[in-house]
Design a protein around this motif. Structure first.
Motif, PDB file in Angstrom:
ATOM      1  N   ARG A  43      37.706  56.768  38.419  1.00 17.35           N
ATOM      2  CA  ARG A  43      36.761  57.314  39.399  1.00 17.35           C
ATOM      3  C   ARG A  43      36.432  58.772  39.088  1.00 17.35           C
ATOM      4  NH1 ARG A  43      39.845  57.116  43.548  1.00 17.35           N
ATOM      5  NH2 ARG A  43      40.187  59.324  43.944  1.00 17.35           N
ATOM      6  N   ILE A  66      37.484  50.709  42.737  1.00 20.44           N
ATOM      7  CA  ILE A  66      36.860  50.030  41.599  1.00 20.44           C
ATOM      8  C   ILE A  66      37.721  50.317  40.380  1.00 20.44           C
ATOM      9  CG2 ILE A  66      34.750  49.686  40.290  1.00 20.44           C
ATOM     10  CD1 ILE A  66      33.215  51.087  42.507  1.00 20.44           C
ATOM     11  N   ARG A  97      34.347  49.003  36.435  1.00 16.96           N
ATOM     12  CA  ARG A  97      33.381  50.074  36.146  1.00 16.96           C
ATOM     13  C   ARG A  97      32.713  49.838  34.793  1.00 16.96           C
ATOM     14  NH1 ARG A  97      33.952  54.408  39.634  1.00 16.96           N
ATOM     15  NH2 ARG A  97      35.838  54.297  40.924  1.00 16.96           N
ATOM     16  N   LEU A 133      28.402  51.332  35.522  1.00 19.26           N
ATOM     17  CA  LEU A 133      27.957  52.167  36.640  1.00 19.26           C
ATOM     18  C   LEU A 133      27.357  53.483  36.167  1.00 19.26           C
ATOM     19  CD1 LEU A 133      30.809  51.622  39.260  1.00 19.26           C
ATOM     20  CD2 LEU A 133      28.585  50.494  39.107  1.00 19.26           C
ATOM     21  N   PRO A 164      31.942  55.055  46.164  1.00 21.43           N
ATOM     22  CA  PRO A 164      31.200  54.603  47.356  1.00 21.43           C
ATOM     23  C   PRO A 164      32.073  54.670  48.602  1.00 21.43           C
ATOM     24  CG  PRO A 164      30.910  53.079  45.511  1.00 21.43           C
ATOM     25  CD  PRO A 164      31.985  54.020  45.125  1.00 21.43           C
ATOM     26  N   VAL A 214      27.431  48.411  45.846  1.00 17.23           N
ATOM     27  CA  VAL A 214      27.715  49.796  45.470  1.00 17.23           C
ATOM     28  C   VAL A 214      26.616  50.720  45.973  1.00 17.23           C
ATOM     29  CG1 VAL A 214      27.921  51.387  43.519  1.00 17.23           C
ATOM     30  CG2 VAL A 214      29.131  49.211  43.471  1.00 17.23           C
TER      31      VAL A 214
END
Length: 910
Positions: free
Chosen positions: A198, A299, A304, A309, A344, A680
């Protein structure tokens, strides 16, 4: 009158006298210069040393060898040490940033040693005196601040992992913006891996002992970050706490929130490391924030990567979701959007607040257009502030802050007028917060506008940063300096006339000062026409240099006035920097507000252009999308004349698991991915590509689509598939969304079918999550008779004159064929291979038992509580399945005889 244009002949010439006795040949390691180098080098083990010598950063010994190989620059040798030539390489100062960027990308750390003394002052100590040097910064992957070294549209985080009392904490800091966060890390490598995925830090600090732990190394292996292992003693809880207290100038951190011991230690380590690498300086740090991982959608790294993303599978931004939706016009806005996409939200109210602002912008096209035009001219306030605080900023950063704050004032006025003119029921929370944070900076803007010149130098030391009329004392010194320069230009013209040498020039360098230079062809004219005027100073291969008494006197006057003017100008610039730094918190708030407005306006612009709709966000487990589209594929089709085929998806409680069959190339994977991406987008506060959408908040998102191996860790494609599937089954909750594609395809047919069968049962009975499961195992469709929340869907195709037309529509039902040979024909397999494959397929279909294996009747449903291994039902063989279909009483003797041969053949074929 433009003096600079007329004064081009009086320019610095390269220094040609060796500093500190460093001559070519002999053994220079005993020279004062090399002694200084060796001392500085010994203090910075593990780094390449950029050692400033005039206009170059030089590297010696092993550093030179490593840098020459990494940068593809020339490796030379100077002198001899221990019987061997000393390797040497260098890069020009003006291009150093480009070389630094390449070294950092290749995993190096670089200590930059600058000259901290005026060479003229060193010369006064003796001809062979060494200019004082010191390391002013250590450049590492996580401590970059220059625009030339950074991606303007992405954060560059420095992260630290600490363990205290058996618990781990993670902290991360963007040195270029001051953003500072921390969070606890739960047990197991999956939690740490998800957090690192992330954040995507550029560098991770951790105690060396943690590198020995399998769970930590497993999590770190998924992060594409430089790892800096420090001695465990550096991770002292008390010292780290003290570093934080001193950095914020407070006596307690209670006002910042509640932090665990581990995350506070990690945060303190970051502050200590930044101070170490930045020569004791710190950027303006934002208040330390506790980033609760439970407040954002979880996630994992595999998901990912699968959903692309922020980067596509090749590592590029183009082709990713971020690349498709990013219409921001500022670097800060782009970074904020990327941060939102990485995390998110789960809070329905917070998501709604973001959507309110996007909707407000969407309804005001003219205002939105004007706002985006104004934002395009806003510089990166956060990064400019950081450079100024770290001593690496310049007059242009001050101008950027001036222009940015001026734009903030204009934007605030126009938004307030629009809000008063057409208020929204209930207000727009994020708009109100942004207007408040934009603030009023009129006084600082006016001061910077009056002080800064129109044409600004890169550095204050270059002069010319302060506008005429701002400081009368500076104006007087500049007049004296410029008058002396006019006299030197006049003197040069007089010398040319006296000697008859049209090419005669007056030049300057740091060794000789000002001097007269003529070419070799004109030396005799000097002897004939100016023997009593010119004093020989230096012979060169191309000419000679001379001094005159008059030139020396003028130099004294010029250097005195110029030095005083430059010194006063630098003082004035520093005073402006102090004014800006004293207002750092308010400027940072304005920068964040501008970024928020940029993101909202960009998402509104996207929604208007692509016909996206506002999703309804709920706290339940709903997922109902009408006319859903894949945002990246649809963007790629723009202008091609091909329309994207929209599809509905409703994962209500009684049909929360969709089993999707259909041929390859029909669009199953696209459909799976688009629904994950819609979730998302909805939870970052964006409109979504659909005609209508109601999304129940997704706490965890899992995707297993596509095939990839992990050879570095000894994992086959099938092993990677099983590891990722295991992670999904072990972590998914009733509020999760799972998309799975072709589970079990990487092994033997019945092995794969049995695994896929059990996975579907687990998702339905144990996880009870919303799921989309695409498969070519058509036998799984029979589970619909046993699993009440399973709904079968298929991809529509049409056969036409021997070929297949893919309609890309998802409809209720099941597929009876996979059309693999048709796809193979499209891929260009040789006709002979296709004919043979068709013949074999017909034989296999003819020999298959009617109706296929009766797996539903033979296999028990998945039990939520695990059964002992001996209780697991075995998958029936083909022969057993055939026997199960037979009614012995209905067989004639001839049929019984033929059946025995058929069963024997089945057993022989396995």
């Amino acid at each position: 009158m433009n003096l600079s244009a007329q004064f081009q002949s009086v320019i610095p010439a390269p220094d040609e006298v060796a500093e500190g006795g460093l001559e070519r040949g002999g053994d220079p390691t005993g020279s004062p210069l090399m002694q200084q180098y060796q001392r500085i080098r010994a203090e910075h083990v593990g780094c390449l040393l950029f050692y400033r010598m005039g206009d170059f950063y030089e590297l010696f010994f092993d550093d030179a060898v490593a840098a020459a190989a990494a940068l593809d620059i020339t490796l030379t040798h100077r002198g001899v040490h221990a019987g061997k030539p000393i390797p040497m390489a260098g890069v020009p100062v003006h291009a150093a940033d480009a070389y630094l960027a390449r070294l950092i990308r290749k995993g190096f750390k670089v200590a930059v040693a600058e000259q901290i003394e005026d060479p003229a002052a060193a010369r006064r100590r003796g001809a062979k005196a060494v200019v004082e040097r010191a390391v002013v910064r250590i450049v590492t992957p996580g401590t970059l601040t220059e625009d030339s070294l950074l991606d303007a549209r992405a954060n560059n985080y420095l992260a630290a992992l600490a363990e205290v009392g058996g618990t781990m904490g993670l902290a991360w800091l963007d040195l270029s913006t001051g953003s500072f966060c921390c969070e606890p890390v739960g047990p197991g490598p999956a939690t740490l891996a998800a957090a690192l995925a992330r954040i995507a830090p550029g560098e991770i600090l951790l105690p060396d002992r943690l590198q020995q732990r399998d769970d930590v190394t497993a999590a770190l292996s998924a992060a594409s970050a430089a790892i800096s292992a420090l001695p465990a003693a550096r991770f002292d809880e008390i010292a780290a706490h003290r570093s934080l207290i001193e950095a914020y100038g407070v006596t307690t951190l209670d006002g910042f929130g509640t932090f665990g011991r581990a995350e506070m230690t990690a945060a303190g380590i970051l502050v200590d490391y930044v101070a170490l690498t930045q020569n004791g300086r710190l950027p303006p740090l934002q208040p330390l924030q506790a980033a609760a991982a439970q407040g954002v959608m979880q996630i994992d790294p595999a998901t990912r990567r699968t959903l692309e993303l922020v980067r596509n599978l090749a590592g590029d931004r183009a082709g990713s979701l971020l690349g498709a939706i990013d219409r921001t016009v500022t670097g800060a806005g782009a970074r904020l959007l990327a941060g939102r996409l990485a995390a998110p939200l789960l809070d329905v109210q917070a998501i709604g607040a973001r959507l309110d602002l996007v909707e407000w912008m969407l309804a005001r096209e003219d205002l939105r257009s004007d706002l985006r035009a104004q934002l395009r001219g806003v510089s990166d306030l956060e990064r400019a502030m950081s450079r100024l605080a770290l001593g690496r900023g310049g007059p242009r950063d001050l101008a950027g802050i001036r222009d940015g704050l001026r734009a903030a004032g204009t934007i605030r006025a126009s938004l307030e007028a629009a809000r008063r003119g057409a208020p929204m029921p209930g207000g727009v929370v994020e708009l109100d917060a942004a207007l408040r944070d934009l603030g009023d900076h009129a006084a600082l803007v006016a001061k910077l506008a009056a002080a800064l010149a129109v044409e600004l130098p890169l550095h204050a030391r270059d002069g010319g940063a302060i506008a005429a009329g701002y400081a009368p004392a500076l104006d007087a010194l500049r007049e004296a300096r410029d008058e002396s320069r006019r006299l030197i230009l006049s003197l040069e013209a007089r010398y040319r006339e006296a000697t008859g040498i049209a090419s005669l020039k007056i030049r300057h360098n740091n060794v000789l000062g000002y001097f007269v230079e003529v070419t070799s062809a004109n030396i005799d004219r000097i002897a004939a026409n100016g023997a009593n005027l010119f004093i020989h100073r230096q012979a060169m291969a191309t000419g000679a240099r001379y001094a005159t008494v008059e030139l020396g006197e003028l130099e004294t006057r010029l250097s005195g006035a110029a030095d005083k003017a430059l010194a006063l100008e630098q003082e004035l610039v520093e005073a402006l920097v102090s004014d800006v730094k004293s207002d750092a918190a308010a400027i940072a708030a304005a920068a964040r507000a501008l970024a928020t407005l940029d993101v909202a306006a960009a998402l509104a612009d996207l929604a208007a252009a692509r016909r996206w709709v506002r999703p309804s966000i709920a706290a339940d487990a709903a997922y109902a999308v009408e006319g859903g589209r894949h945002p990246v594929v649809e963007a790629a089709l723009d202008g091609s004349g091909t329309a994207f085929v929209a599809n509905d998806c409703d994962l209500a409680e009684d049909r929360r698991l969709w089993l999707i069959t259909g041929p390859n190339m029909a669009g199953k994977s696209t459909f799976l991915r688009q629904n994950a991406l819609i979730a998302v987008l909805a939870q970052i506060g964006s409109f979504v590509p659909a005609t209508q959408a109601r999304i129940g908040v997704v706490d965890k998102l899992f995707a297993r689509v596509g095939a990839a191996d992990d050879l570095a860790r000894g994992r086959s494609t099938f092993m990677v598939e099983m590891v990722e599937t295991a992670a999904i089954l072990n972590q998914a909750t009733a509020r999760s969304l799972v998309i799975l594609d072709e589970i079990g395809r990487g092994t033997a047919t019945y092995d794969g079918l049995s695994i896929a069968w059990a996975v579907v049962e687990h998702l339905h009975d144990a996880s009870r999550c919303r799921a989309l499961f695409a498969t070519h195992f058509h036998e799984l469709t029979r589970l619909a008779a046993k699993l009440p929340a399973l709904s079968c869907r298929t991809m529509r195709v049409k056969e036409w004159k021997g070929s297949v037309v893919f309609l890309h529509e998802v409809v209720p039902g099941t597929a009876d064929r996979s059309y693999g040979i048709h796809v193979a024909r499209l891929a260009g397999l040789p006709p002979a291979v296709l004919r043979r494959a068709t013949a074999i397929l017909k034989q296999l279909e003819a020999s298959a038992p009617a109706g296929g294996p009766r797996l539903v009747e033979e296999l028990p449903l998945f039990a939520a509580s695990p059964a002992p291994p001996e209780a697991d039902a075995a998958m029936p063989s083909a022969a057993e399945a055939r026997l199960a279909e037979i009614d012995p009483d209905a067989l004639t003797p001839r049929q019984a005889h033929d059946l025995l041969y058929e069963l024997k053949r089945m057993l022989a074929e396995g």
